[in-house]
Scaffold this active site. Structure first.
Site, PDB file in Angstrom:
ATOM      1  CB  SER A  10      -0.908  -0.001   1.237  1.00  0.00           C
ATOM      2  OG  SER A  10      -1.579   1.228   1.301  1.00  0.00           O
ATOM      3  CG  HIS A  34      -3.942  -1.252  -1.773  1.00  0.00           C
ATOM      4  ND1 HIS A  34      -5.091  -1.893  -2.189  1.00  0.00           N
ATOM      5  CD2 HIS A  34      -4.315  -0.463  -0.731  1.00  0.00           C
ATOM      6  CE1 HIS A  34      -6.104  -1.509  -1.432  1.00  0.00           C
ATOM      7  NE2 HIS A  34      -5.664  -0.633  -0.535  1.00  0.00           N
ATOM      8  CG  ASP A  36      -5.225   2.896   0.759  1.00  0.00           C
ATOM      9  OD1 ASP A  36      -6.162   2.124   0.506  1.00  0.00           O
ATOM     10  OD2 ASP A  36      -4.220   2.561   1.402  1.00  0.00           O
ATOM     11  CG  MET A  38      -7.957   7.669   2.351  1.00  0.00           C
ATOM     12  SD  MET A  38      -7.052   7.680   3.896  1.00  0.00           S
ATOM     13  CE  MET A  38      -6.342   6.029   3.849  1.00  0.00           C
ATOM     14  CG  HIS A  68      -9.311   0.685  -0.785  1.00  0.00           C
ATOM     15  ND1 HIS A  68      -8.742   0.400   0.446  1.00  0.00           N
ATOM     16  CD2 HIS A  68     -10.662   0.699  -0.585  1.00  0.00           C
ATOM     17  CE1 HIS A  68      -9.704   0.260   1.341  1.00  0.00           C
ATOM     18  NE2 HIS A  68     -10.868   0.439   0.751  1.00  0.00           N
ATOM     19  CG  MET A  70     -11.208   3.738   1.967  1.00  0.00           C
ATOM     20  SD  MET A  70      -9.722   3.596   2.947  1.00  0.00           S
ATOM     21  CE  MET A  70      -8.527   3.709   1.627  1.00  0.00           C
ATOM     22  CG  MET A 140     -11.733  -1.745   4.761  1.00  0.00           C
ATOM     23  SD  MET A 140     -10.123  -1.184   4.156  1.00  0.00           S
ATOM     24  CE  MET A 140      -9.230  -0.774   5.628  1.00  0.00           C
ATOM     25  CG  PHE A 146      -5.572   7.018  10.106  1.00  0.00           C
ATOM     26  CD1 PHE A 146      -4.822   8.157   9.903  1.00  0.00           C
ATOM     27  CD2 PHE A 146      -6.929   7.155  10.368  1.00  0.00           C
ATOM     28  CE1 PHE A 146      -5.391   9.419   9.972  1.00  0.00           C
ATOM     29  CE2 PHE A 146      -7.516   8.419  10.446  1.00  0.00           C
ATOM     30  CZ  PHE A 146      -6.741   9.552  10.251  1.00  0.00           C
ATOM     31  N   GLY A 147      -2.952   3.919   8.183  1.00  0.00           N
ATOM     32  CA  GLY A 147      -2.091   2.747   8.240  1.00  0.00           C
ATOM     33  C   GLY A 147      -1.627   2.519   9.670  1.00  0.00           C
ATOM     34  N   GLY A 148      -0.935   1.407   9.870  1.00  0.00           N
ATOM     35  CA  GLY A 148      -0.284   1.156  11.152  1.00  0.00           C
ATOM     36  C   GLY A 148      -1.180   0.689  12.282  1.00  0.00           C
ATOM     37  CG  ASP A 178      -6.403  -2.368   2.794  1.00  0.00           C
ATOM     38  OD1 ASP A 178      -5.286  -2.198   3.320  1.00  0.00           O
ATOM     39  OD2 ASP A 178      -6.997  -1.489   2.138  1.00  0.00           O
ATOM     40  N   GLY A 179      -5.125  -4.068   5.875  1.00  0.00           N
ATOM     41  CA  GLY A 179      -4.974  -3.444   7.182  1.00  0.00           C
ATOM     42  C   GLY A 179      -4.380  -4.371   8.221  1.00  0.00           C
ATOM     43  N   GLY A 180      -3.263  -3.943   8.791  1.00  0.00           N
ATOM     44  CA  GLY A 180      -2.669  -4.694   9.900  1.00  0.00           C
ATOM     45  C   GLY A 180      -1.930  -5.963   9.502  1.00  0.00           C
ATOM     46  N   GLY A 200       0.972  -2.078   4.183  1.00  0.00           N
ATOM     47  CA  GLY A 200       1.564  -0.752   4.039  1.00  0.00           C
ATOM     48  C   GLY A 200       2.750  -0.547   4.945  1.00  0.00           C
TER      49      GLY A 200
END
Ligand code: DX5
Ligand code: ZN
Length: 230
Positions: A10, A34, A36, A38, A68, A70, A140, A146-148, A178-180, A200
């Site tokens: 990402s 990827h 994002d 937003m 993606h 959002m 998701m 947010f990333g991280g 997507d995420g974590g 990401g």
């Protein structure tokens, strides 16, 4: 048949002043980019826009660009992405749900691959009426924006649900998470049935992003082979 799990770094976690430099550190070990998008409204953050997709397409003509969205306001945002160079455009099921089928059909008609995404609070039932027209379902596994953040384990239930729906209905959509995602949980997540892993911060904050991708690919391969032996 060998299962191919795709890795999609990402770019949200790339160096904002030097995205190309961050991509160079991947040393071509990625499958997709990827991207994002937003809008500060559907999610509480701002990120990339269509110009970034266009610039990526120009600089990496052969890359697969996974956009993606959002965002709300799809009447305005979607046309901006139709000729942006993105290969696949994913919209959220929570945005104008009454229009979802028509929105996804329009993206397809424009010649793009199409995906539908679910926030952590949205059940798979909300997209059952569109799974036969999408190329991809994006789950998701963190609060979007947010990333991280930490991976939400319950997301895997949705993955399993989508795997069985795909089988029962003889469909062929890809399942993306997507995420974590990090080096430690990637193989376990892939084993649940995920086809595309977005990651990401874990990739780009690592000391060696190319090695990260190689390690995760090797871990997934080993996990799938072990499953075959079990
Ligand atoms: C979050 C984005 C993700 C984000 C993932 O809203 O959709 O693509 O970049 O970041 P990590 O891998 O850091 O959780
Ligand atoms: Zn994303």
């Amino acid at each position: 048949m060998e299962r191919k799990v795709l890795l999609a770094p990402s770019l949200l976690a790339a160096d904002p002043l030097n995205v190309a430099g961050s991509i160079a550190k991947l040393e071509n070990n990625y499958d997709w980019f990827h991207l994002d998008i937003m809008d500060g409204h559907f999610v509480k953050n701002l990120s990339f826009g269509p110009e970034h997709a266009k610039a990526l397409r120009k600089a990496y003509p052969d890359a697969f660009i996974d956009a993606h969205l959002m965002t709300d306001n799809l009447n305005v945002v979607l046309p901006l992405f139709i000729n942006s160079g993105a290969d696949l455009v994913t919209v959220h099921a929570e945005v104008e749900p009454q229009m979802l089928h028509a929105t996804l059909s329009n993206i397809k008609k424009a010649g793009l691959k199409v995906g539908v995404s679910l926030c952590p609070a949205t059940p798979v039932a909300n997209i059952e009426h569109v799974i036969d027209i999408v190329d991809l379902v994006l789950i998701m596994s963190v609060t979007p924006g947010f990333g991280g953040q930490k991976f939400i384990e319950n997301s895997l239930k949705k993955v399993r649900e989508l795997v069985s729906l795909r089988e029962v209905n003889k469909l062929d959509y890809l399942i993306e998470i997507d995420g974590g995602v990090n080096e430690n949980n990637a193989a376990r997540i892939a084993l649940a049935g995920v086809d595309v892993l977005v990651a990401g911060s874990s990739v780009f904050d690592s000391e060696n992003p190319a090695q990260w991708l190689k390690n995760v690919r090797a871990n997934i391969k080993e996990a799938i082979e072990n499953l075959g032996r079990a």
